[in-house]
Design a protein around this motif. Structure first.
Motif, short mmCIF file in Angstrom:
data_model
loop_
_atom_site.label_atom_id
_atom_site.label_comp_id
_atom_site.label_asym_id
_atom_site.label_seq_id
_atom_site.Cartn_x
_atom_site.Cartn_y
_atom_site.Cartn_z
N GLN A 64 0.66 -1.32 0.09
CA GLN A 64 0.04 -0.04 0.03
C GLN A 64 0.80 1.36 0.10
OE1 GLN A 64 -3.17 0.02 -0.30
NE2 GLN A 64 -3.02 2.45 -0.23
N VAL A 65 1.86 1.27 0.87
CA VAL A 65 2.81 2.37 1.05
C VAL A 65 3.71 2.54 -0.60
CG1 VAL A 65 4.85 3.22 1.59
CG2 VAL A 65 3.38 2.17 3.05
N ALA A 66 3.78 1.38 -1.36
CA ALA A 66 4.49 1.34 -2.49
C ALA A 66 3.43 1.99 -3.56
CB ALA A 66 4.81 0.07 -3.09
N ALA A 67 2.12 1.56 -3.62
CA ALA A 67 1.31 2.32 -4.41
C ALA A 67 1.17 3.72 -4.28
CB ALA A 67 -0.08 1.66 -4.18
N SER A 91 0.05 -10.91 -5.39
CA SER A 91 0.07 -9.42 -5.78
C SER A 91 -0.55 -8.89 -6.94
CB SER A 91 1.61 -9.11 -5.56
OG SER A 91 2.18 -9.57 -6.81
N VAL A 92 -0.68 -9.69 -7.90
CA VAL A 92 -1.46 -9.14 -8.93
C VAL A 92 -2.89 -8.65 -8.63
CG1 VAL A 92 -2.65 -11.30 -9.79
CG2 VAL A 92 -2.16 -9.64 -11.43
N TYR A 93 -3.57 -9.45 -7.70
CA TYR A 93 -5.01 -9.02 -7.42
C TYR A 93 -4.94 -7.40 -6.84
CZ TYR A 93 -7.13 -13.62 -7.98
OH TYR A 93 -7.48 -14.45 -8.69
N VAL A 138 -5.43 -1.43 -7.28
CA VAL A 138 -4.89 -0.01 -7.22
C VAL A 138 -5.11 0.73 -8.68
CG1 VAL A 138 -2.83 1.43 -7.45
CG2 VAL A 138 -3.05 -0.51 -5.80
N LEU A 139 -5.18 0.04 -9.77
CA LEU A 139 -5.64 0.62 -10.86
C LEU A 139 -7.02 0.81 -11.08
CD1 LEU A 139 -3.29 -1.15 -13.44
CD2 LEU A 139 -3.02 0.96 -12.48
N VAL A 140 -7.88 0.03 -10.52
CA VAL A 140 -9.35 -0.07 -10.77
C VAL A 140 -9.68 1.39 -9.99
CG1 VAL A 140 -11.75 -1.02 -10.39
CG2 VAL A 140 -9.79 -2.17 -11.40
N TRP A 161 2.21 6.22 -15.73
CA TRP A 161 2.46 5.03 -15.00
C TRP A 161 1.38 3.94 -14.61
CZ3 TRP A 161 0.13 3.41 -10.47
CH2 TRP A 161 -0.63 4.31 -9.75
N MET A 162 0.19 4.21 -14.83
CA MET A 162 -0.79 3.11 -14.68
C MET A 162 -0.77 2.52 -15.96
SD MET A 162 -3.77 5.70 -13.10
CE MET A 162 -3.41 6.81 -11.90
N ASP A 163 -0.55 2.94 -17.26
CA ASP A 163 -0.59 2.14 -18.48
C ASP A 163 0.61 1.28 -18.31
OD1 ASP A 163 -2.74 3.81 -19.35
OD2 ASP A 163 -1.44 5.32 -20.12
N VAL A 164 1.96 1.74 -17.92
CA VAL A 164 2.82 0.80 -17.88
C VAL A 164 2.69 -0.51 -16.89
CG1 VAL A 164 5.24 0.57 -16.97
CG2 VAL A 164 4.59 2.41 -18.32
N LEU A 165 2.13 0.04 -15.62
CA LEU A 165 1.59 -1.34 -14.66
C LEU A 165 0.25 -2.12 -15.52
CD1 LEU A 165 1.96 -2.44 -11.87
CD2 LEU A 165 0.27 -0.81 -11.12
N ASP A 166 -0.48 -1.59 -16.07
CA ASP A 166 -1.66 -2.35 -16.58
C ASP A 166 -1.07 -3.34 -17.62
OD1 ASP A 166 -4.53 -2.59 -17.34
OD2 ASP A 166 -3.53 -1.99 -19.21
#
Length: 370
Positions: free
Chosen positions: A183-186, A216-218, A223-225, A233-238
């Motif tokens: 959560q801190v990482a996000a 961790s994928v869940y 986070v993205l949803v 950065w969201m597109d990269v993670l997605d």
């Protein structure tokens, strides 16, 4: 004066080294911000400091440049050689400057986190965001500058990001945060975007995407949803999440058969019998349950994705029906799968919403009724 934070996020990674030529700067107790500490007079100004290196900047800028008339990022300069002991200098800055707040020249208030920090303008200027705010703020009459910054994130994430300006987080620090404090990482990803700390954001993204697993994928999908505004950065993670679910995870579970005998058996059988054959593979069933827990948007993208490592369209269709059957057992009956045929004879599957049923009573009209 000790900064308002119980301890750094990773207390075990204290890099301060004992040296007879420098004072012991490790804080023994923590006090609220601006508290008076009578028993701790602070470091002496007449100490002999060893030769130290310039800390690596968060973004490129020149030393001793005159302040520009307009707000603009500073010009670049060459970073110091890597063999110089820069970390010893950063440790001193972190413990004496950040943790204890000595020799600060600016007070920064964060109303969202309801906290204030006694900081140093020259260190804050490593962030392009703070650099522009410092240029536009001007100086105060008493010599102590003041800023009010609104950024999102918890107090812990903010403390970690500000401490990173004084002493950059090491690789083991970031790995600990991503694995033990996701959560801190996000929140650090969001903060690094707001404070324009591109290198920190890149490092967290790299570690997060390289260490994706079934659990961790869940979290990262949630986070993205939850995000409303889309960021790069969201597109990269997605992208990496989809690649993990369609290409990497099926290979790790050995979900789909690749040897020719079982492959030919699935092709020659109908969908019902093929599902029975596929169910004998425990990797398939593990992947079925993982997919069944995905949000609808990610489930549709993964089942229809071209990189899903199935051997043929029939195997994709069988796998999709198994996933939807598992979702029905979880109480989700909103989707159905259909075969889609192209004009050139190619076939594919399509995940569609199941039409809602209208409940009523059939009452045909009599011939005598008008």
């Amino acid at each position: 004066m000790i900064q308002d934070m119980p301890a750094p996020i990773i207390a075990s990674h204290d890099r301060a080294k004992s040296d007879t030529s420098t004072p012991d700067t490790t804080p023994v107790e923590t006090y609220p911000c601006n508290a008076k500490v009578e028993s701790s007079p602070g470091p002496s100004l007449h100490m002999s400091l060893p030769h130290i290196a310039v800390p690596v900047p968060m973004f490129a800028h020149q030393l001793f440049q005159p302040m520009p008339a307009t707000v603009a990022p500073p010009p670049p300069y060459s970073t110091p050689p890597p063999d110089q002991p820069a970390y010893g200098y950063c440790d001193f800055l972190y413990h004496v400057g950040f943790m204890q707040g000595y020799f600060s020249d600016i007070k920064v208030n964060f109303p969202i986190q309801q906290t204030s920090y006694a900081l140093h303008s020259i260190v804050l200027a490593r962030s392009p965001f703070f650099y522009r705010r410092l240029l536009s703020s001007g100086g105060a009459e008493d010599g102590m500058g003041r800023l009010e910054i609104e950024v999102h994130g918890s107090h812990e994430a903010l403390h970690t990001a500000l401490g990173h300006l004084y002493r950059p987080l090491a690789q083991q620090d970031l790995c600990y945060i991503v694995s033990e404090r996701p959560q801190v990482a996000a929140e650090l990803l969001q903060l690094s975007d707001e404070l324009e700390l591109d290198l920190l954001q890149h490092q967290i993204l790299l570690i997060s995407t390289q260490n994706l697993n079934q659990h961790s994928v869940y979290f990262w999908i949630s986070v993205l949803v939850a995000q409303t505004a889309r960021k790069p950065w969201m597109d990269v993670l997605d992208y990496h999440i989809i690649q993990f679910l369609t290409s990497i995870l099926p290979g790790q579970l050995d979900a789909f058969p690749t040897h020719s005998e079982e492959h030919e058996q699935i092709i020659s059988l109908g969908s019902t019998t093929a599902a029975t054959v596929a169910a004998k593979n425990p990797g398939v069933m593990d992947l079925v349950h993982i997919y069944a827990g995905l949000p609808t948007s990610y489930l549709k993208r993964c089942l229809e994705h071209k990189d899903l490592c199935v051997t043929n369209v029939l195997q994709r269709y069988v796998f999709a029906t198994q996933v939807l059957r598992a979702r029905e057992q979880m109480g989700q009956r909103d989707l159905s799968v259909a075969m889609q045929f192209q004009s050139k004879g190619d076939a594919d599957i399509l995940l569609v919403k199941r039409p809602s049923r209208m409940f009523g009573r059939w009452k045909p009209k009599d011939d005598d009724e008008p």
